[in-house]
Design a protein around this motif. Structure first.
Motif, PDB file in Angstrom:
ATOM      1  N   THR A  19      41.229  43.687  36.630  1.00 33.20           N
ATOM      2  CA  THR A  19      41.040  42.470  37.409  1.00 33.20           C
ATOM      3  C   THR A  19      42.072  42.445  38.532  1.00 33.20           C
ATOM      4  O   THR A  19      43.265  42.634  38.292  1.00 33.20           O
ATOM      5  CB  THR A  19      41.210  41.226  36.528  1.00 33.20           C
ATOM      6  OG1 THR A  19      40.316  41.314  35.425  1.00 33.20           O
ATOM      7  CG2 THR A  19      40.904  39.959  37.307  1.00 33.20           C
ATOM      8  N   TYR A  20      41.590  42.238  39.738  1.00 35.00           N
ATOM      9  CA  TYR A  20      42.450  42.162  40.922  1.00 35.00           C
ATOM     10  C   TYR A  20      42.258  40.822  41.606  1.00 35.00           C
ATOM     11  O   TYR A  20      41.322  40.077  41.289  1.00 35.00           O
ATOM     12  CB  TYR A  20      42.101  43.279  41.914  1.00 35.00           C
ATOM     13  CG  TYR A  20      42.344  44.672  41.392  1.00 35.00           C
ATOM     14  CD1 TYR A  20      43.612  45.229  41.414  1.00 35.00           C
ATOM     15  CD2 TYR A  20      41.292  45.430  40.883  1.00 35.00           C
ATOM     16  CE1 TYR A  20      43.838  46.518  40.943  1.00 35.00           C
ATOM     17  CE2 TYR A  20      41.501  46.722  40.413  1.00 35.00           C
ATOM     18  CZ  TYR A  20      42.778  47.253  40.447  1.00 35.00           C
ATOM     19  OH  TYR A  20      42.987  48.523  39.984  1.00 35.00           O
ATOM     20  N   VAL A  21      43.118  40.535  42.577  1.00 34.77           N
ATOM     21  CA  VAL A  21      43.014  39.322  43.387  1.00 34.77           C
ATOM     22  C   VAL A  21      42.841  39.740  44.836  1.00 34.77           C
ATOM     23  O   VAL A  21      43.616  40.552  45.355  1.00 34.77           O
ATOM     24  CB  VAL A  21      44.271  38.432  43.226  1.00 34.77           C
ATOM     25  CG1 VAL A  21      44.180  37.207  44.129  1.00 34.77           C
ATOM     26  CG2 VAL A  21      44.443  38.007  41.781  1.00 34.77           C
ATOM     27  N   SER A  22      41.820  39.185  45.467  1.00 33.26           N
ATOM     28  CA  SER A  22      41.527  39.521  46.852  1.00 33.26           C
ATOM     29  C   SER A  22      42.634  39.021  47.773  1.00 33.26           C
ATOM     30  O   SER A  22      43.152  37.912  47.603  1.00 33.26           O
ATOM     31  CB  SER A  22      40.191  38.890  47.260  1.00 33.26           C
ATOM     32  OG  SER A  22      39.973  39.056  48.644  1.00 33.26           O
ATOM     33  N   LYS A  23      42.936  39.828  48.781  1.00 26.76           N
ATOM     34  CA  LYS A  23      43.935  39.450  49.786  1.00 26.76           C
ATOM     35  C   LYS A  23      43.298  39.358  51.165  1.00 26.76           C
ATOM     36  O   LYS A  23      44.004  39.288  52.163  1.00 26.76           O
ATOM     37  CB  LYS A  23      45.065  40.484  49.790  1.00 26.76           C
ATOM     38  CG  LYS A  23      45.825  40.528  48.484  1.00 26.76           C
ATOM     39  CD  LYS A  23      46.862  41.628  48.480  1.00 26.76           C
ATOM     40  CE  LYS A  23      47.519  41.692  47.099  1.00 26.76           C
ATOM     41  NZ  LYS A  23      48.376  42.867  46.940  1.00 26.76           N
ATOM     42  N   TYR A  29      42.659  35.089  47.494  1.00 28.79           N
ATOM     43  CA  TYR A  29      43.020  34.789  46.103  1.00 28.79           C
ATOM     44  C   TYR A  29      41.827  34.749  45.146  1.00 28.79           C
ATOM     45  O   TYR A  29      41.954  34.272  44.031  1.00 28.79           O
ATOM     46  CB  TYR A  29      43.816  33.478  46.011  1.00 28.79           C
ATOM     47  CG  TYR A  29      45.001  33.453  46.926  1.00 28.79           C
ATOM     48  CD1 TYR A  29      46.118  34.236  46.663  1.00 28.79           C
ATOM     49  CD2 TYR A  29      45.003  32.669  48.071  1.00 28.79           C
ATOM     50  CE1 TYR A  29      47.203  34.246  47.521  1.00 28.79           C
ATOM     51  CE2 TYR A  29      46.088  32.662  48.931  1.00 28.79           C
ATOM     52  CZ  TYR A  29      47.187  33.454  48.651  1.00 28.79           C
ATOM     53  OH  TYR A  29      48.266  33.453  49.496  1.00 28.79           O
ATOM     54  N   LYS A  30      40.695  35.246  45.585  1.00 31.11           N
ATOM     55  CA  LYS A  30      39.523  35.283  44.713  1.00 31.11           C
ATOM     56  C   LYS A  30      39.623  36.505  43.803  1.00 31.11           C
ATOM     57  O   LYS A  30      39.856  37.623  44.258  1.00 31.11           O
ATOM     58  CB  LYS A  30      38.246  35.344  45.552  1.00 31.11           C
ATOM     59  CG  LYS A  30      36.978  35.150  44.742  1.00 31.11           C
ATOM     60  CD  LYS A  30      35.772  35.034  45.655  1.00 31.11           C
ATOM     61  CE  LYS A  30      34.507  34.867  44.835  1.00 31.11           C
ATOM     62  NZ  LYS A  30      33.315  34.787  45.686  1.00 31.11           N
ATOM     63  N   LYS A  31      39.421  36.306  42.494  1.00 28.00           N
ATOM     64  CA  LYS A  31      39.554  37.392  41.527  1.00 28.00           C
ATOM     65  C   LYS A  31      38.278  38.229  41.462  1.00 28.00           C
ATOM     66  O   LYS A  31      37.178  37.698  41.601  1.00 28.00           O
ATOM     67  CB  LYS A  31      39.875  36.843  40.140  1.00 28.00           C
ATOM     68  CG  LYS A  31      41.249  36.232  40.045  1.00 28.00           C
ATOM     69  CD  LYS A  31      41.554  35.791  38.635  1.00 28.00           C
ATOM     70  CE  LYS A  31      42.964  35.236  38.548  1.00 28.00           C
ATOM     71  NZ  LYS A  31      43.331  34.901  37.174  1.00 28.00           N
ATOM     72  N   TRP A  50      32.703  40.113  41.461  1.00 25.28           N
ATOM     73  CA  TRP A  50      33.530  38.912  41.494  1.00 25.28           C
ATOM     74  C   TRP A  50      33.581  38.317  40.092  1.00 25.28           C
ATOM     75  O   TRP A  50      32.574  38.270  39.384  1.00 25.28           O
ATOM     76  CB  TRP A  50      32.975  37.879  42.473  1.00 25.28           C
ATOM     77  CG  TRP A  50      32.987  38.320  43.905  1.00 25.28           C
ATOM     78  CD1 TRP A  50      31.912  38.614  44.683  1.00 25.28           C
ATOM     79  CD2 TRP A  50      34.144  38.523  44.729  1.00 25.28           C
ATOM     80  NE1 TRP A  50      32.318  38.989  45.933  1.00 25.28           N
ATOM     81  CE2 TRP A  50      33.689  38.939  45.997  1.00 25.28           C
ATOM     82  CE3 TRP A  50      35.519  38.401  44.524  1.00 25.28           C
ATOM     83  CZ2 TRP A  50      34.553  39.225  47.051  1.00 25.28           C
ATOM     84  CZ3 TRP A  50      36.384  38.683  45.582  1.00 25.28           C
ATOM     85  CH2 TRP A  50      35.906  39.086  46.825  1.00 25.28           C
TER      86      TRP A  50
END
Length: 113
Positions: A19-23, A29-31, A50
């Motif tokens: 799981t990452y967080v969008s930059k 900050y969308k996972k 997503w």
């Protein structure tokens, strides 16, 4: 493994999911879920999904399973009731009503619970 429904656990390549967080500006900050090697090999089509979409898929899948189970339970109850009714009629003919009354009472209480 290649099925992209619900919460993923592995990519088609066999690697685990992280799981990452969008930059990005579009999705700050969308996972999201991503294959471990998908970040390194962006030209390959490794898993990306997503988190919010995965959770909605999972809820839908569970709802469908629950509905199917509810239908199966209702079918089993109906079949059981029919079987018991047939047994009661058969035993009434034979005169063994005491035992059947007890069985019916137990089944009635079980169905209502």
């Amino acid at each position: 493994m290649t099925d992209n429904v619900g919460i993923p656990s592995r990519c088609w390549c066999g690697k685990g999911i992280v799981t990452y967080v969008s930059k990005t500006e579009e999705n700050p900050y969308k996972k999201f879920f991503r294959c471990e090697i998908g970040l390194k090999r962006k030209k390959e089509q490794h898993l990306f999904k997503w988190v919010d979409e995965a959770l909605l898929d999972e809820i839908q899948r569970m709802h469908e399973q629950q509905s199917s189970m509810a239908e199966e339970i209702e079918y089993l109850r109906s079949s059981l009731k029919k079987t018991v009714e047939e047994a009661v009629i058969e035993h009434k003919k034979s005169g063994d009503v005491g035992l059947i009354g007890s069985i019916l009472t137990i089944l009635y209480l079980w169905i209502k619970s």
